[in-house]
Design a protein around this motif. Structure first.
Motif, PDB file in Angstrom:
ATOM      1  N   VAL A   1       0.945  -1.092   0.153  1.00  0.00           N
ATOM      2  CA  VAL A   1      -0.062   0.148  -0.377  1.00  0.00           C
ATOM      3  C   VAL A   1       1.184   0.883   0.025  1.00  0.00           C
ATOM      4  CG1 VAL A   1      -1.582   1.159   0.959  1.00  0.00           C
ATOM      5  CG2 VAL A   1      -2.079  -0.917   0.983  1.00  0.00           C
ATOM      6  N   ARG A   2       1.810   1.695   0.872  1.00  0.00           N
ATOM      7  CA  ARG A   2       2.908   2.477   0.735  1.00  0.00           C
ATOM      8  C   ARG A   2       3.453   2.798  -0.636  1.00  0.00           C
ATOM      9  NH1 ARG A   2       7.571   0.709   4.232  1.00  0.00           N
ATOM     10  NH2 ARG A   2       8.410  -0.190   2.253  1.00  0.00           N
ATOM     11  N   GLU A   3       3.977   1.946  -0.908  1.00  0.00           N
ATOM     12  CA  GLU A   3       4.506   2.242  -2.132  1.00  0.00           C
ATOM     13  C   GLU A   3       3.458   2.334  -3.375  1.00  0.00           C
ATOM     14  OE1 GLU A   3       8.138   1.903  -2.532  1.00  0.00           O
ATOM     15  OE2 GLU A   3       7.786   1.887  -0.366  1.00  0.00           O
ATOM     16  N   SER A   4       3.130   1.645  -3.495  1.00  0.00           N
ATOM     17  CA  SER A   4       1.897   1.788  -4.131  1.00  0.00           C
ATOM     18  C   SER A   4       1.903   3.548  -3.883  1.00  0.00           C
ATOM     19  CB  SER A   4       0.840   1.643  -4.425  1.00  0.00           C
ATOM     20  OG  SER A   4       1.365  -0.250  -4.855  1.00  0.00           O
ATOM     21  N   LEU A   5       0.959   3.789  -3.597  1.00  0.00           N
ATOM     22  CA  LEU A   5       0.887   5.202  -2.734  1.00  0.00           C
ATOM     23  C   LEU A   5       1.636   6.502  -2.976  1.00  0.00           C
ATOM     24  CD1 LEU A   5      -1.584   5.042   0.222  1.00  0.00           C
ATOM     25  CD2 LEU A   5      -2.720   5.247  -1.408  1.00  0.00           C
ATOM     26  N   PHE A   6       2.964   6.399  -3.050  1.00  0.00           N
ATOM     27  CA  PHE A   6       4.315   7.278  -3.008  1.00  0.00           C
ATOM     28  C   PHE A   6       4.336   6.942  -5.168  1.00  0.00           C
ATOM     29  CE2 PHE A   6       6.379   5.580   0.823  1.00  0.00           C
ATOM     30  CZ  PHE A   6       6.490   6.836   1.104  1.00  0.00           C
ATOM     31  N   ALA A   7       4.222   5.727  -5.641  1.00  0.00           N
ATOM     32  CA  ALA A   7       4.031   6.060  -6.867  1.00  0.00           C
ATOM     33  C   ALA A   7       2.827   6.447  -7.113  1.00  0.00           C
ATOM     34  CB  ALA A   7       3.888   4.474  -7.221  1.00  0.00           C
ATOM     35  N   PHE A   8       1.592   6.194  -7.253  1.00  0.00           N
ATOM     36  CA  PHE A   8       0.659   7.038  -8.101  1.00  0.00           C
ATOM     37  C   PHE A   8       0.639   8.739  -7.564  1.00  0.00           C
ATOM     38  CE2 PHE A   8      -0.835   2.983  -8.836  1.00  0.00           C
ATOM     39  CZ  PHE A   8      -0.712   3.282 -10.008  1.00  0.00           C
ATOM     40  N   GLY A   9       1.286   9.110  -6.382  1.00  0.00           N
ATOM     41  CA  GLY A   9       1.459  10.639  -5.841  1.00  0.00           C
ATOM     42  C   GLY A   9       2.120  11.480  -6.648  1.00  0.00           C
ATOM     43  N   VAL A  10       4.233  10.194  -6.685  1.00  0.00           N
ATOM     44  CA  VAL A  10       4.762  10.785  -8.544  1.00  0.00           C
ATOM     45  C   VAL A  10       4.203  11.366  -9.596  1.00  0.00           C
ATOM     46  CG1 VAL A  10       6.954  10.361  -8.925  1.00  0.00           C
ATOM     47  CG2 VAL A  10       6.595   9.976  -6.816  1.00  0.00           C
ATOM     48  N   LEU A  11       3.336  10.260 -10.066  1.00  0.00           N
ATOM     49  CA  LEU A  11       2.247  10.367 -11.235  1.00  0.00           C
ATOM     50  C   LEU A  11       1.596  10.859 -11.043  1.00  0.00           C
ATOM     51  CD1 LEU A  11       1.758   6.466 -11.956  1.00  0.00           C
ATOM     52  CD2 LEU A  11       3.649   8.193 -13.277  1.00  0.00           C
ATOM     53  N   LEU A  12       0.849  12.086 -10.203  1.00  0.00           N
ATOM     54  CA  LEU A  12       0.338  13.075 -10.301  1.00  0.00           C
ATOM     55  C   LEU A  12       0.468  14.038  -9.651  1.00  0.00           C
ATOM     56  CD1 LEU A  12      -2.747  13.565  -9.555  1.00  0.00           C
ATOM     57  CD2 LEU A  12      -2.489  13.380  -7.038  1.00  0.00           C
ATOM     58  N   VAL A  13       1.184  14.504  -9.379  1.00  0.00           N
ATOM     59  CA  VAL A  13       1.879  15.558  -8.998  1.00  0.00           C
ATOM     60  C   VAL A  13       3.278  15.758 -11.028  1.00  0.00           C
ATOM     61  CG1 VAL A  13       4.810  17.084  -7.777  1.00  0.00           C
ATOM     62  CG2 VAL A  13       2.488  15.543  -6.367  1.00  0.00           C
ATOM     63  N   LEU A  14       3.657  14.961 -11.523  1.00  0.00           N
ATOM     64  CA  LEU A  14       4.183  15.121 -12.459  1.00  0.00           C
ATOM     65  C   LEU A  14       2.930  15.035 -13.321  1.00  0.00           C
ATOM     66  CD1 LEU A  14       6.526  12.729 -12.707  1.00  0.00           C
ATOM     67  CD2 LEU A  14       7.238  15.013 -12.718  1.00  0.00           C
ATOM     68  N   GLY A  15       1.720  14.776 -13.420  1.00  0.00           N
ATOM     69  CA  GLY A  15       0.802  15.210 -14.266  1.00  0.00           C
ATOM     70  C   GLY A  15       0.210  16.638 -14.155  1.00  0.00           C
ATOM     71  N   TRP A  16       0.184  16.984 -13.354  1.00  0.00           N
ATOM     72  CA  TRP A  16      -0.154  18.578 -11.919  1.00  0.00           C
ATOM     73  C   TRP A  16       0.757  19.540 -12.887  1.00  0.00           C
ATOM     74  CZ3 TRP A  16       1.707  21.371  -8.043  1.00  0.00           C
ATOM     75  CH2 TRP A  16       1.186  22.931  -8.017  1.00  0.00           C
TER      76      TRP A  16
ATOM     77  N   ILE B   1       6.280   8.432 -16.365  1.00  0.00           N
ATOM     78  CA  ILE B   1       6.225   9.925 -16.297  1.00  0.00           C
ATOM     79  C   ILE B   1       5.688  10.259 -17.296  1.00  0.00           C
ATOM     80  CG2 ILE B   1       7.356  11.674 -15.400  1.00  0.00           C
ATOM     81  CD1 ILE B   1       8.642   9.666 -13.387  1.00  0.00           C
ATOM     82  N   ALA B   2       5.916   9.561 -18.022  1.00  0.00           N
ATOM     83  CA  ALA B   2       6.112  10.655 -19.871  1.00  0.00           C
ATOM     84  C   ALA B   2       4.659  10.957 -20.397  1.00  0.00           C
ATOM     85  CB  ALA B   2       6.818   9.888 -20.872  1.00  0.00           C
ATOM     86  N   THR B   3       4.385   9.434 -19.923  1.00  0.00           N
ATOM     87  CA  THR B   3       2.233   9.275 -20.218  1.00  0.00           C
ATOM     88  C   THR B   3       1.965  10.199 -19.911  1.00  0.00           C
ATOM     89  OG1 THR B   3       2.879   6.883 -20.696  1.00  0.00           O
ATOM     90  CG2 THR B   3       0.711   7.307 -20.746  1.00  0.00           C
ATOM     91  N   VAL B   4       1.961  10.176 -18.231  1.00  0.00           N
ATOM     92  CA  VAL B   4       1.224  11.302 -17.632  1.00  0.00           C
ATOM     93  C   VAL B   4       1.135  12.602 -17.750  1.00  0.00           C
ATOM     94  CG1 VAL B   4       0.572   9.577 -15.414  1.00  0.00           C
ATOM     95  CG2 VAL B   4       2.495  11.726 -16.018  1.00  0.00           C
ATOM     96  N   ILE B   5       2.390  13.144 -18.465  1.00  0.00           N
ATOM     97  CA  ILE B   5       2.970  14.426 -19.410  1.00  0.00           C
ATOM     98  C   ILE B   5       2.154  14.808 -19.965  1.00  0.00           C
ATOM     99  CG2 ILE B   5       4.980  15.848 -19.333  1.00  0.00           C
ATOM    100  CD1 ILE B   5       6.646  14.750 -17.248  1.00  0.00           C
TER     101      ILE B   5
END
Length: 194
Positions: free
Chosen positions: A40-55, A119-123
């Motif tokens: 759960v911790r690692e998944s939340l970290f990963a999707f947090g990173v993707l969300l910040v980079l998408g934003w 990361i490239a995909t969300v951007i």
């Protein structure tokens, strides 16, 4: 891009089935409760990173002067290489650096789940496809739930599928990702020439 296509793309680039062998190898020594917490911790970290980079990814691209065709082609190349590793390689081999039994952030969250392709995909989704942030958040949430639904019962899934079944799932995901990568590169070339 429809919501279903968005979720499918995000699941493909975060690759829960392909990353399952790595998760099992990295967290294999943990007891059941610690395994669940780490997943759960690692998944939340990963999707947090993707969300910040998408934003904020568009501003990052502007700051470095990266053009849209370059992002398409670069993202496509990264996806292509990742897909080849998935098809011909081994998910664990790319990150085998003797990490601790309960790694934090690396290598599961980044670069396995939130790797260069994701990361490239969300951007790209935000800058090229003009996917609204709310839709990206919803897509990432669905991909997170699918990732958790794969990782949490990961030990049972791996036992049920067996090593050959897990390997087949990784290769099928790699093939689909390969086709998306080629399409991204062709789109980048089209935009560059057009």
């Amino acid at each position: 891009m429809s919501a279903l296509e968005l979720v499918l793309l995000l699941v493909l680039v975060t690759d829960p089935f392909g990353n399952l062998p790595l998760v099992l190898a990295a967290l294999g020594r943990l007891d059941a409760a610690a395994y669940r917490r780490a997943v759960v911790r690692e998944s939340l970290f990963a999707f947090g990173v993707l969300l910040v980079l998408g934003w904020g990814g568009a501003g990052l691209l502007q700051a470095f002067g990266i053009t849209q065709p370059a992002l398409y082609i670069g993202g496509g190349v990264i996806l292509f290489l990742l897909s080849l590793r998935m098809i011909y390689g081994n998910a664990q081999g790319a990150f085998d650096d003797g990490y601790a039994a309960d790694p934090l952030l690396v290598p599961i969250a980044v670069p396995a789940i939130a790797g260069p392709a994701a990361i490239a995909t969300v951007i790209l989704l935000r800058t090229q496809q003009a996917v609204p942030l709310s839709q990206l958040v919803l897509g990432l949430l669905c991909a997170l739930l699918i990732t958790l639904a794969t990782f949490l019962p990961g030990r049972r899934i791996a036992a049920w599928l067996g090593p050959r079944g897990v390997n087949a799932m990784e290769k099928l995901t790699g093939l689909l990702l390969n086709l998306i990568a080629v399409n991204m590169m062709l789109e980048g070339v089209r935009r560059f020439l057009g």
